[in-house]
Scaffold this active site. Structure first.
Site, PDB file in Angstrom:
ATOM      1  N   TRP A  15      85.765  64.668  64.224  1.00  0.00           N
ATOM      2  CA  TRP A  15      84.958  65.870  63.986  1.00  0.00           C
ATOM      3  C   TRP A  15      84.892  66.262  62.511  1.00  0.00           C
ATOM      4  CZ3 TRP A  15      86.549  69.917  68.311  1.00  0.00           C
ATOM      5  CH2 TRP A  15      86.127  69.434  69.550  1.00  0.00           C
ATOM      6  N   LYS A  16      85.766  65.667  61.690  1.00  0.00           N
ATOM      7  CA  LYS A  16      85.842  66.065  60.261  1.00  0.00           C
ATOM      8  C   LYS A  16      86.020  67.582  60.175  1.00  0.00           C
ATOM      9  CE  LYS A  16      83.294  61.935  59.290  1.00  0.00           C
ATOM     10  NZ  LYS A  16      82.395  61.177  58.418  1.00  0.00           N
ATOM     11  N   HIS A 104      91.118  57.471  55.934  1.00  0.00           N
ATOM     12  CA  HIS A 104      89.657  57.567  56.034  1.00  0.00           C
ATOM     13  C   HIS A 104      89.065  57.568  54.626  1.00  0.00           C
ATOM     14  CE1 HIS A 104      85.661  59.169  56.775  1.00  0.00           C
ATOM     15  NE2 HIS A 104      85.816  58.792  58.042  1.00  0.00           N
ATOM     16  N   GLY A 237      81.538  59.846  64.008  1.00  0.00           N
ATOM     17  CA  GLY A 237      81.540  61.127  63.299  1.00  0.00           C
ATOM     18  C   GLY A 237      80.491  62.057  63.886  1.00  0.00           C
ATOM     19  N   GLY A 238      79.344  62.153  63.215  1.00  0.00           N
ATOM     20  CA  GLY A 238      78.291  63.097  63.581  1.00  0.00           C
ATOM     21  C   GLY A 238      77.943  63.129  65.063  1.00  0.00           C
TER      22      GLY A 238
HETATM   23  P1  PGA Z   1      79.532  58.976  61.047  1.00  0.00           P
HETATM   24  O1  PGA Z   1      81.059  59.058  60.557  1.00  0.00           O
HETATM   25  O2  PGA Z   1      79.553  58.508  62.470  1.00  0.00           O
HETATM   26  O3  PGA Z   1      79.016  60.390  60.922  1.00  0.00           O
HETATM   27  O4  PGA Z   1      78.844  58.020  60.155  1.00  0.00           O
HETATM   28  C1  PGA Z   1      81.982  58.102  60.964  1.00  0.00           C
HETATM   29  C2  PGA Z   1      83.320  58.348  60.311  1.00  0.00           C
HETATM   30  O5  PGA Z   1      83.364  58.738  59.140  1.00  0.00           O
HETATM   31  O6  PGA Z   1      84.365  58.154  60.940  1.00  0.00           O
END
Ligand code: PGA
Length: 256
Positions: A15-16, A104, A237-238
């Site tokens: 989720w960052k 990461h 991520g997104g």
């Molecule tokens: P993303 O990010 O799917 O938004 O490209 C992946 C990640 O950084 O783990």
């Protein structure tokens, strides 16, 4: 260590720095209620640190298929002490975390974390009995210069000599993260084979290995990515922030 985990496809939502108590509750509740029979998939959610307990409290009720609570990072410092702002591996373990992301590319870009710090973090995580998930991947410059394998081999070199037989790695080309540009099937196949070979040569033939792909994975490309040899899942991520897209990716992993 659950051995079954090392035969499953892993789909981990990173989720960052996103989420709120209310949004998290709705999203995770839905995943928890609707995705219980995904027995070929290890589902993981990596929220910001402040929400880890919230997520763990929702998913710990899961019976069929455990949903794993994952941390996005951990302190390089062990146990406890005068390290303002830090959270140790022991603390993550205490609140029910299973898997910890290490290195990461955003940690490396914004916090200057390189191999030496990542190695210390992995050792801390292993010592507490949790599973580290090491993120590796080349920059666009390294790929253009034909040095992508050299870059990834350097990042993987920290796995040598670790006291474990279990190795989880996410291959995330930096140029594919959050950009909508996905590595093509040949690039993914080539690098995943390379990562398997490197891990085996660094750590010996008894290694249990998972290599996830990450970088703009979404519900439209997931099935194709999962069909590539040596792709054992995805770090998302997104597309992990919305129920429908994350659920469709998990479904694709279940069918793969
Ligand atoms: P993303 O990010 O799917 O938004 O490209 C992946 C990640 O950084 O783990």
């Amino acid at each position: 260590m659950n051995k079954h985990l090392w035969q499953q496809k892993w789909v981990i939502g990173n989720w960052k720095m996103n989420g709120s108590l209310q949004e998290n509750q709705q999203l995770v509740q839905k995943i928890h209620q609707n995705l219980e029979n995904m027995d070929s998939v290890c589902i993981g959610i990596a929220p910001p640190t402040v929400y880890l307990s919230q997520i763990h409290n929702i998913v710990k009720e899961t019976t069929h298929n455990h949903i794993h609570t994952c941390a996005q990072d951990v302190s390089r410092f062990d146990n406890k002490g005068a390290y303002t702002g830090e959270v140790s591996a022991q603390m993550l373990q205490d609140i029910g975390v299973n898997i910890v992301l290490i290195g990461h590319s955003e940690r490396s870009l914004y916090f200057n974390e390189k191999n030496d710090i990542q190695r210390i973090k992995i050792e801390n995580v292993l010592r507490t009995g949790l599973t580290p998930l090491l993120c590796v991947g080349e920059s666009i410059k390294e790929r253009e210069d034909g040095r992508e394998k050299e870059a990834v081999a350097y990042q993987l070199s920290i796995l040598k000599g670790l006291k474990t037989q279990y190795f989880a790695v996410a291959y995330e080309p930096v140029w594919a993260i959050g950009t909508g540009k996905v590595a093509n099937k040949e690039q993914i196949a080539d690098m995943h084979q390379f990562i398997y070979d490197e891990i085996l040569s660094l750590t010996g033939n008894n290694a249990n290995i998972r290599v996830l792909y990450g970088g703009s994975v979404n519900e439209n490309n997931a099935a194709e990515i999962f069909s590539v040899p040596h792709v054992d899942g995805a770090l998302v991520g997104g597309a992990s922030l919305k129920y429908e897209s994350f659920a469709n990716i998990i479904n694709a992993a279940q069918k793969a």
